[in-house]
Design a protein around this motif. Structure first.
Motif, PDB file in Angstrom:
ATOM      1  N   UNK A  33     -23.297   5.728 -38.090  1.00 16.13           N
ATOM      2  CA  UNK A  33     -24.121   6.380 -39.106  1.00 16.13           C
ATOM      3  C   UNK A  33     -25.319   5.525 -39.451  1.00 16.13           C
ATOM      4  N   UNK A  34     -25.109   4.213 -39.528  1.00 16.84           N
ATOM      5  CA  UNK A  34     -26.181   3.251 -39.681  1.00 16.84           C
ATOM      6  C   UNK A  34     -26.098   2.238 -38.562  1.00 16.84           C
ATOM      7  N   UNK A  35     -26.922   1.193 -38.633  1.00 11.16           N
ATOM      8  CA  UNK A  35     -26.892   0.135 -37.621  1.00 11.16           C
ATOM      9  C   UNK A  35     -26.907  -1.202 -38.338  1.00 11.16           C
ATOM     10  N   UNK A  36     -25.845  -1.975 -38.162  1.00 12.52           N
ATOM     11  CA  UNK A  36     -25.777  -3.335 -38.676  1.00 12.52           C
ATOM     12  C   UNK A  36     -25.225  -4.208 -37.568  1.00 12.52           C
ATOM     13  N   UNK A  37     -25.374  -5.496 -37.712  1.00 11.57           N
ATOM     14  CA  UNK A  37     -24.912  -6.384 -36.660  1.00 11.57           C
ATOM     15  C   UNK A  37     -24.302  -7.648 -37.219  1.00 11.57           C
ATOM     16  N   UNK A  38     -23.614  -8.370 -36.352  1.00 15.72           N
ATOM     17  CA  UNK A  38     -23.077  -9.678 -36.691  1.00 15.72           C
ATOM     18  C   UNK A  38     -23.540 -10.674 -35.642  1.00 15.72           C
ATOM     19  N   UNK A  39     -24.136 -11.756 -36.093  1.00 14.21           N
ATOM     20  CA  UNK A  39     -24.571 -12.827 -35.212  1.00 14.21           C
ATOM     21  C   UNK A  39     -23.466 -13.880 -35.159  1.00 14.21           C
ATOM     22  N   UNK A  52     -27.735 -11.907 -44.878  1.00 18.18           N
ATOM     23  CA  UNK A  52     -28.372 -10.748 -44.249  1.00 18.18           C
ATOM     24  C   UNK A  52     -28.585 -10.920 -42.744  1.00 18.18           C
ATOM     25  N   UNK A  53     -28.115 -12.004 -42.172  1.00 15.47           N
ATOM     26  CA  UNK A  53     -28.287 -12.196 -40.726  1.00 15.47           C
ATOM     27  C   UNK A  53     -27.604 -11.070 -39.957  1.00 15.47           C
ATOM     28  N   UNK A  54     -28.272 -10.564 -38.956  1.00 12.14           N
ATOM     29  CA  UNK A  54     -27.705  -9.488 -38.146  1.00 12.14           C
ATOM     30  C   UNK A  54     -28.092  -8.094 -38.587  1.00 12.14           C
ATOM     31  N   UNK A  55     -28.878  -7.958 -39.657  1.00 13.15           N
ATOM     32  CA  UNK A  55     -29.269  -6.621 -40.120  1.00 13.15           C
ATOM     33  C   UNK A  55     -30.374  -6.053 -39.233  1.00 13.15           C
ATOM     34  N   UNK A  56     -30.034  -5.859 -37.987  1.00 12.56           N
ATOM     35  CA  UNK A  56     -31.001  -5.408 -36.990  1.00 12.56           C
ATOM     36  C   UNK A  56     -31.454  -3.973 -37.230  1.00 12.56           C
ATOM     37  N   UNK A  57     -30.675  -3.209 -37.996  1.00  8.19           N
ATOM     38  CA  UNK A  57     -31.035  -1.814 -38.245  1.00  8.19           C
ATOM     39  C   UNK A  57     -32.378  -1.647 -38.917  1.00  8.19           C
ATOM     40  N   UNK A  58     -32.835  -2.683 -39.598  1.00 13.59           N
ATOM     41  CA  UNK A  58     -34.120  -2.590 -40.290  1.00 13.59           C
ATOM     42  C   UNK A  58     -35.199  -3.424 -39.608  1.00 13.59           C
ATOM     43  N   UNK A  77     -33.038   1.784 -37.312  1.00 10.21           N
ATOM     44  CA  UNK A  77     -32.053   2.733 -37.825  1.00 10.21           C
ATOM     45  C   UNK A  77     -32.642   4.129 -37.996  1.00 10.21           C
ATOM     46  N   UNK A  78     -33.955   4.208 -38.201  1.00 12.93           N
ATOM     47  CA  UNK A  78     -34.625   5.502 -38.376  1.00 12.93           C
ATOM     48  C   UNK A  78     -34.615   6.317 -37.092  1.00 12.93           C
ATOM     49  N   UNK A 120     -33.870   1.011 -29.342  1.00 13.51           N
ATOM     50  CA  UNK A 120     -32.805   0.026 -29.168  1.00 13.51           C
ATOM     51  C   UNK A 120     -33.213  -1.047 -28.165  1.00 13.51           C
ATOM     52  N   UNK A 121     -33.865  -0.640 -27.090  1.00 12.77           N
ATOM     53  CA  UNK A 121     -34.305  -1.608 -26.091  1.00 12.77           C
ATOM     54  C   UNK A 121     -35.275  -2.624 -26.659  1.00 12.77           C
ATOM     55  N   UNK A 122     -36.253  -2.163 -27.436  1.00  8.80           N
ATOM     56  CA  UNK A 122     -37.217  -3.091 -28.028  1.00  8.80           C
ATOM     57  C   UNK A 122     -36.540  -4.047 -29.010  1.00  8.80           C
ATOM     58  N   UNK A 123     -35.639  -3.527 -29.847  1.00 12.85           N
ATOM     59  CA  UNK A 123     -34.979  -4.373 -30.830  1.00 12.85           C
ATOM     60  C   UNK A 123     -34.097  -5.425 -30.162  1.00 12.85           C
ATOM     61  N   UNK A 124     -33.358  -5.020 -29.124  1.00 12.82           N
ATOM     62  CA  UNK A 124     -32.482  -5.967 -28.445  1.00 12.82           C
ATOM     63  C   UNK A 124     -33.286  -7.040 -27.715  1.00 12.82           C
ATOM     64  N   UNK A 125     -34.432  -6.668 -27.187  1.00 10.42           N
ATOM     65  CA  UNK A 125     -35.284  -7.667 -26.541  1.00 10.42           C
ATOM     66  C   UNK A 125     -35.721  -8.729 -27.542  1.00 10.42           C
ATOM     67  N   UNK A 126     -36.129  -8.286 -28.732  1.00 11.62           N
ATOM     68  CA  UNK A 126     -36.571  -9.234 -29.758  1.00 11.62           C
ATOM     69  C   UNK A 126     -35.446 -10.186 -30.133  1.00 11.62           C
TER      70      UNK A 126
END
Length: 478
Positions: A33-39, A52-58, A77-78, A120-126
């Motif tokens: 439903x949303x996108x969050x992450x864990x580093x 807030x580390x891993x909040x890649x959704x924003x 996330x949008x 998703x591809x752009x965010x994961x590259x960053x």
């Protein structure tokens, strides 16, 4: 260890029991439903100064300017969350899985899902360039629904950007795995994780006949023609596994039309002919084209460019005429990434001296190197580098400074064994890229090589057999 939310707990589960088991530096990214992450850094979740580390959704992505609930525009996330897929498609009665399923033949669904994959591809590259993780583990319902389409799309986007950045600064990209602890099974690739080099690529011709008899005329039951050479086969297996891989090497005019990423040469590449009969294969290998000094220089330049973004490099196969016996040794010395070497004779001897991460001779190649029948595992220890020696129907032995492991296939197999060694190498390269334990790498390599025997041509494997074999191959230590 304090776990402040379920995503962080999911990351711990993946680290202890799932796709990131044994990997201390990775990003866990459920897509729902949303996108969050864990580093994960150094084997522990990294929270950051304010948790807030891993909040890649924003993280902002260059897809558009749609307003996010956080007040920013253009957040990942949008575009890539489950809620975003449904909202942007415009039918609240559907689920995100429904939108993904319609993407094959519904232009609007294809556009929405394509935007999600690109975002998703752009965010994961960053994240890959900033954190240099060994893995990115994706999970969540969107991951489960879109594993095939997302895998291809995200791989295209991330490779393009990551190669450019990696070439400039020597960065190494992350592998991306599907979560295995109830969080999905998407499997895509970020950047060039594995690079294969085939200096003596070939056009492989495979004939299947009832019985091979010298001096007789044979009716061919089946003909397969495809690009080949050991590194090409390794790359083909990795691609079938869903792993991000780039292949290069030398290719003459005819073969170059089938291998556009290879360094062009003036002479035609060789052909190899395999005749399969009664579960046995007879090979006819041409020596290969003469490589000029200028062509070798061009290959070195291409190698430097691609190896800068690789986590593992595979050097595989024979050397064509015109190249020195230490050609592989020179590439090993230039490589910023660990190298798996699979070759024979003097190129193997020189390559070992250059210090690869692992060599993969079969038992006959090991005998030629030693000049006698090998005494396993003792002779492997004398080589000074990790050795994975394949033993045909008897499996393989893996010898490293950390220990000795043996594994056998599940039973006798009839088929085409010519690609079994290349499948073994592919599994070893994947294991090194993912930081797996040696015993796990060996078990996977033996299972995959056994499944490759059931493939009609080298460079493939029987997926159903691989799943079955993976659960029954056992490893003995010592």
């Amino acid at each position: 260890m304090a776990l402040t939310h379920d995503v962080r707990a999911g990351g711990v589960a993946e680290h202890e029991f799932g796709a990131a088991r044994g990997v201390d530096d990775f990003l866990f990214l459920p897509i729902g439903t949303g996108i969050a992450g864990t580093v994960f850094a150094g084997g522990r979740p990294y929270r950051g100064a304010d948790g807030m580390a891993g909040e890649i959704g924003h993280a902002p992505v260059p897809i558009g300017e749609e307003l996010c609930a956080c007040g920013q525009r253009g957040c990942l996330e949008t575009y890539a969350s489950a809620a975003a897929l449904v909202r942007r498609y415009g039918d609240p009665g559907l689920s995100a899985a429904d939108v993904v399923a319609r993407a094959a033949d519904d232009p609007r669904a294809a556009q929405v899902f394509g935007d999600a994959v690109r975002a998703l591809g752009f965010a994961l590259t960053t994240y890959t360039m900033l954190l240099d993780p060994a893995l990115i583990v994706l999970g969540g319902g969107v991951g489960r629904s879109g594993r095939d389409a997302a895998g291809a799309g995200a791989r295209r986007v991330v490779r393009a950007r990551d190669l450019a950045g990696a070439a400039a600064r020597g960065a190494r990209a992350a592998g991306v795995l599907g979560g295995t602890v109830g969080c999905g099974d998407l499997r895509v690739g970020a950047g060039v994780v594995i690079l294969t080099i085939t200096l003596n690529a070939a056009l492989d011709v495979t004939y299947r006949v009832d019985g091979l008899r010298p001096g007789a005329t044979h009716r061919v039951q089946d003909v397969r023609v495809r690009p080949g050479g050991k590194g090409v086969n390794v790359a083909a297996v990795l691609e079938q596994l869903g792993e991000p891989v780039t292949a290069t090497g030398f290719a003459g005019p005819e073969l170059g039309a089938r291998l556009p990423g290879f360094v062009p040469i003036a002479a035609e590449s060789r052909r190899t002919v395999t005749v399969v009969s009664g579960g046995e294969a007879t090979l006819f290998n041409e020596p290969g084209p003469l490589i000029s000094p200028g062509e070798w220089d061009a290959l070195l330049g291409e190698f430097d460019r691609l190896a800068a973004g690789a986590r593992v490099v595979v050097l595989s196969g024979s050397l064509p005429p015109g190249l020195p016996d230490d050609a592989y040794a020179r590439l090993i010395e230039r490589s910023p990434a660990p190298v798996v070497l699979d070759t024979d004779g003097e190129p193997l001897r020189h390559g070992i001296a250059a210090g690869p991460a692992l060599v993969k001779p079969n038992v006959d190649e090991l005998a030629r190197l030693l000049g006698r029948k090998p005494d396993l595992p003792a002779d492997c220890l004398t080589l000074g580098v990790p050795v994975a020696a394949t033993l045909g129907a008897h499996g393989a032995v893996l010898v490293t400074p950390d220990g000795v492991w043996r594994a056998r296939p599940p039973g006798a197999l009839a088929g085409n064994p010519t690609g079994a060694g290349d499948a073994f190498t592919a599994a070893v390269a994947r294991g090194l890229a993912q930081g797996r334990d040696w015993a796990v790498v060996l078990a996977d390599a033996v299972a995959l090589s056994a499944a490759a025997v059931l493939s009609p041509v080298a460079g493939g494997y029987d997926a159903a057999a691989y799943r079955d074999f993976a659960g029954v191959v056992t490893v003995e230590e010592g």
